[in-house]
Design a protein around this motif. Structure first.
Motif, PDB file in Angstrom:
ATOM      1  N   GLU A 145     -27.947  61.478  84.127  1.00  0.00           N
ATOM      2  CA  GLU A 145     -27.483  62.706  83.521  1.00  0.00           C
ATOM      3  C   GLU A 145     -28.139  63.913  84.199  1.00  0.00           C
ATOM      4  O   GLU A 145     -29.177  63.801  84.818  1.00  0.00           O
ATOM      5  CB  GLU A 145     -27.796  62.709  82.017  1.00  0.00           C
ATOM      6  CG  GLU A 145     -27.117  61.573  81.253  1.00  0.00           C
ATOM      7  CD  GLU A 145     -27.538  61.561  79.802  1.00  0.00           C
ATOM      8  OE1 GLU A 145     -28.426  62.365  79.453  1.00  0.00           O
ATOM      9  OE2 GLU A 145     -26.997  60.749  79.039  1.00  0.00           O
ATOM     10  N   THR A 146     -27.517  65.070  84.027  1.00  0.00           N
ATOM     11  CA  THR A 146     -28.081  66.322  84.540  1.00  0.00           C
ATOM     12  C   THR A 146     -28.593  67.155  83.384  1.00  0.00           C
ATOM     13  O   THR A 146     -28.181  66.983  82.227  1.00  0.00           O
ATOM     14  CB  THR A 146     -27.022  67.112  85.319  1.00  0.00           C
ATOM     15  OG1 THR A 146     -25.903  67.365  84.474  1.00  0.00           O
ATOM     16  CG2 THR A 146     -26.580  66.336  86.557  1.00  0.00           C
ATOM     17  N   THR A 147     -29.483  68.048  83.706  1.00  0.00           N
ATOM     18  CA  THR A 147     -30.088  68.907  82.693  1.00  0.00           C
ATOM     19  C   THR A 147     -29.473  70.293  82.761  1.00  0.00           C
ATOM     20  O   THR A 147     -29.424  70.904  83.837  1.00  0.00           O
ATOM     21  CB  THR A 147     -31.614  68.995  82.914  1.00  0.00           C
ATOM     22  OG1 THR A 147     -32.182  67.680  82.838  1.00  0.00           O
ATOM     23  CG2 THR A 147     -32.262  69.888  81.889  1.00  0.00           C
ATOM     24  N   GLU A 148     -29.007  70.795  81.630  1.00  0.00           N
ATOM     25  CA  GLU A 148     -28.434  72.127  81.560  1.00  0.00           C
ATOM     26  C   GLU A 148     -29.549  73.166  81.497  1.00  0.00           C
ATOM     27  O   GLU A 148     -30.367  73.142  80.581  1.00  0.00           O
ATOM     28  CB  GLU A 148     -27.528  72.262  80.333  1.00  0.00           C
ATOM     29  CG  GLU A 148     -26.255  71.453  80.406  1.00  0.00           C
ATOM     30  CD  GLU A 148     -25.304  72.003  81.462  1.00  0.00           C
ATOM     31  OE1 GLU A 148     -25.402  73.205  81.771  1.00  0.00           O
ATOM     32  OE2 GLU A 148     -24.486  71.217  81.984  1.00  0.00           O
ATOM     33  N   SER A 186     -26.645  73.267  86.355  1.00  0.00           N
ATOM     34  CA  SER A 186     -27.236  71.972  86.028  1.00  0.00           C
ATOM     35  C   SER A 186     -28.138  71.529  87.172  1.00  0.00           C
ATOM     36  O   SER A 186     -27.864  71.818  88.350  1.00  0.00           O
ATOM     37  CB  SER A 186     -26.150  70.919  85.789  1.00  0.00           C
ATOM     38  OG  SER A 186     -25.309  71.309  84.718  1.00  0.00           O
ATOM     39  N   ASN A 199     -30.690  68.151  88.662  1.00  0.00           N
ATOM     40  CA  ASN A 199     -30.990  66.726  88.586  1.00  0.00           C
ATOM     41  C   ASN A 199     -32.495  66.557  88.449  1.00  0.00           C
ATOM     42  O   ASN A 199     -33.191  66.145  89.369  1.00  0.00           O
ATOM     43  CB  ASN A 199     -30.481  66.018  89.846  1.00  0.00           C
ATOM     44  CG  ASN A 199     -30.611  64.505  89.736  1.00  0.00           C
ATOM     45  OD1 ASN A 199     -30.706  63.970  88.640  1.00  0.00           O
ATOM     46  ND2 ASN A 199     -30.625  63.846  90.869  1.00  0.00           N
TER      47      ASN A 199
END
Length: 427
Positions: free
Chosen positions: A287-290, A322, A324
């Motif tokens: 998942e990526t972080t907003e 976003s 990683n």
């Protein structure tokens, strides 16, 4: 910028220059000695022959005059006019004369003059052939110098390869260890000489460095484990207390502060553990972080610092961004940047803008000097202005986290008003 030459190149050049210089010095000395000895021998022979001719003319006036070695003439004071005009005023000794020869070309002569008892003897010796020999010898010597110079260069190439081969092998083994990620003893592969001694010293240094790294890793792991346990207890207890039905609003606010502080401490421990291991880890399950969401959480956690200040803070997400990277890493970086902006801004506003692959924290504080912008990211350096507390480690931690993930963090003064702009550009 000075060019750095390899040791082998310097060794070859030094050896070649030494051989060339020594050959040139020997050639110069040989030519100089030959010239001096030849001049002394010719001058002595000419003078001795001139004396002999003068003696023969005095002892045997009627006998024809001549020379044992060279052609010449013997005259008296009365017949001196028969000699060339340039000879008539010459004193006793050997003189260098340059005049045309029988072939019409200019020749170099040595003329011996001896006057005694009214008799003057002249002996002429053509040294042009000797000069031709000198010239041939000079060319031969120059050729020998260049030949010995090339020979010295070839020997230097061979010796440099022979001498530096163990050093090159040592460097190659060190590169192989770096690629393999594991250090092995070097000394057993080299002879008991200077290179072997260097390999032994590198083995000792590697052992000390490996032990130090292992101790740091164990310490970081132990600290991380031991701190996470009480923090987990604090978080779970706070969560249970917040579910109490008789909880007052004031106490609920304090519990929220404890919860935020516990979460920040957990995130900081995780980020510092990544830094200590130089380990770059992304979010779980790909998942990526907003960035905007993390920035909003950080702003809420920093609002207690704004109490008692005529200060406002706002978040503007111009475009979603976003990254990683774990949310904890980004949270630690933004907590330091936003926290510093709130801390050093006594009044006005703090604006957080997200978009175009970056996040910027813009404040209306006292600002910074352009020459201090880079220095603030150094360990132990604190900014000037309000507060003045802290150890000066926050921005240094931010810089290290950004370097670990390939982000570009910077700080600059505002040009439109007082204040500073801290920004992170994500790769």
């Amino acid at each position: 910028m000075q060019s750095r030459r390899k040791l082998r190149f310097r060794l070859i050049v030094s050896f070649a220059l030494f051989g060339f210089g020594l050959s040139a010095l020997f050639a110069f000395a040989a030519l100089n000695i030959r010239t001096r000895v030849e001049d002394q021998l010719v001058n002595a022979s000419l003078m001795d022959d001139a004396k002999w001719a003068n003696q023969q003319a005095r002892e045997h006036p009627g006998a024809p005059s001549g020379s044992r070695l060279l052609t010449g003439t013997v005259l008296s004071d009365r017949t001196l006019y028969k000699a060339p005009l340039t000879w008539q005023s010459l004193e006793n000794g050997v003189h260098d004369i340059f005049e045309p020869g029988p072939d019409g070309e200019e020749h170099h002569y040595k003329l011996a003059v001896y006057r005694e008892g009214g008799i003057i003897s002249f002996l002429q010796y053509d040294v042009s052939r000797e000069e031709l020999g000198k010239q041939q010898l000079l060319f031969s010597v120059i050729g020998a110098v260049f030949l010995f110079g090339l020979l010295s260069l070839a020997i230097g190439l061979w010796l440099s390869r022979k001498v530096l081969k163990p050093v090159s092998e040592l460097a190659n083994r060190l590169r192989d260890f770096r690629k393999a990620g594991k250090a092995e003893p070097l000394a057993p592969h080299f002879a008991d000489d200077e290179v072997g001694e260097l390999a032994h010293a590198l083995d000792e240094y590697s052992a000390r460095l490996t032990a130090m790294v292992e101790r740091d890793r164990e310490f970081n792991s132990d600290v991380s484990h031991e701190l996470r346990t009480p923090l987990a207890v604090i978080a779970s207890t706070t969560e249970l207390l917040q579910g109490s039905p008789d909880l007052t609003e004031k106490l609920s606010e304090r519990l929220k502060r404890i919860e935020r502080a516990s979460r920040q401490a957990t995130e900081l421990i995780e980020a510092l553990l990544l830094l200590s291991r130089a380990e770059r880890r992304g979010p779980t399950r790909g998942e990526t972080t907003e960035v905007g969401k993390v920035a909003a959480d950080v702003i809420e956690s920093q609002r207690p610092q704004m109490r008692g200040k005529p200060l406002s803070i706002e978040l503007a997400v111009n475009a979603p961004v976003s990254v990683n990277a774990p949310a904890s890493v980004l949270s630690v970086a933004l907590t330091n940047l936003i926290g510093n902006a709130i801390k050093y801004t006594l009044e006005g506003s703090v604006r957080v803008e997200v978009g175009d692959g970056r996040i910027e924290v813009i404040d209306t504080g006292p600002g910074i000097k352009p020459e201090d912008a880079e220095r603030l990211f150094q360990r132990g350096v604190r900014g000037e202005g309000a507060g003045g507390s802290g150890a000066g480690l926050g921005l240094a931690i931010v810089r290290r986290l950004c370097e670990l993930y390939g982000w570009d963090v910077s700080m600059r003064p505002r040009t439109d008003a007082n204040g500073a702009i801290a920004s992170i550009r994500f790769s």
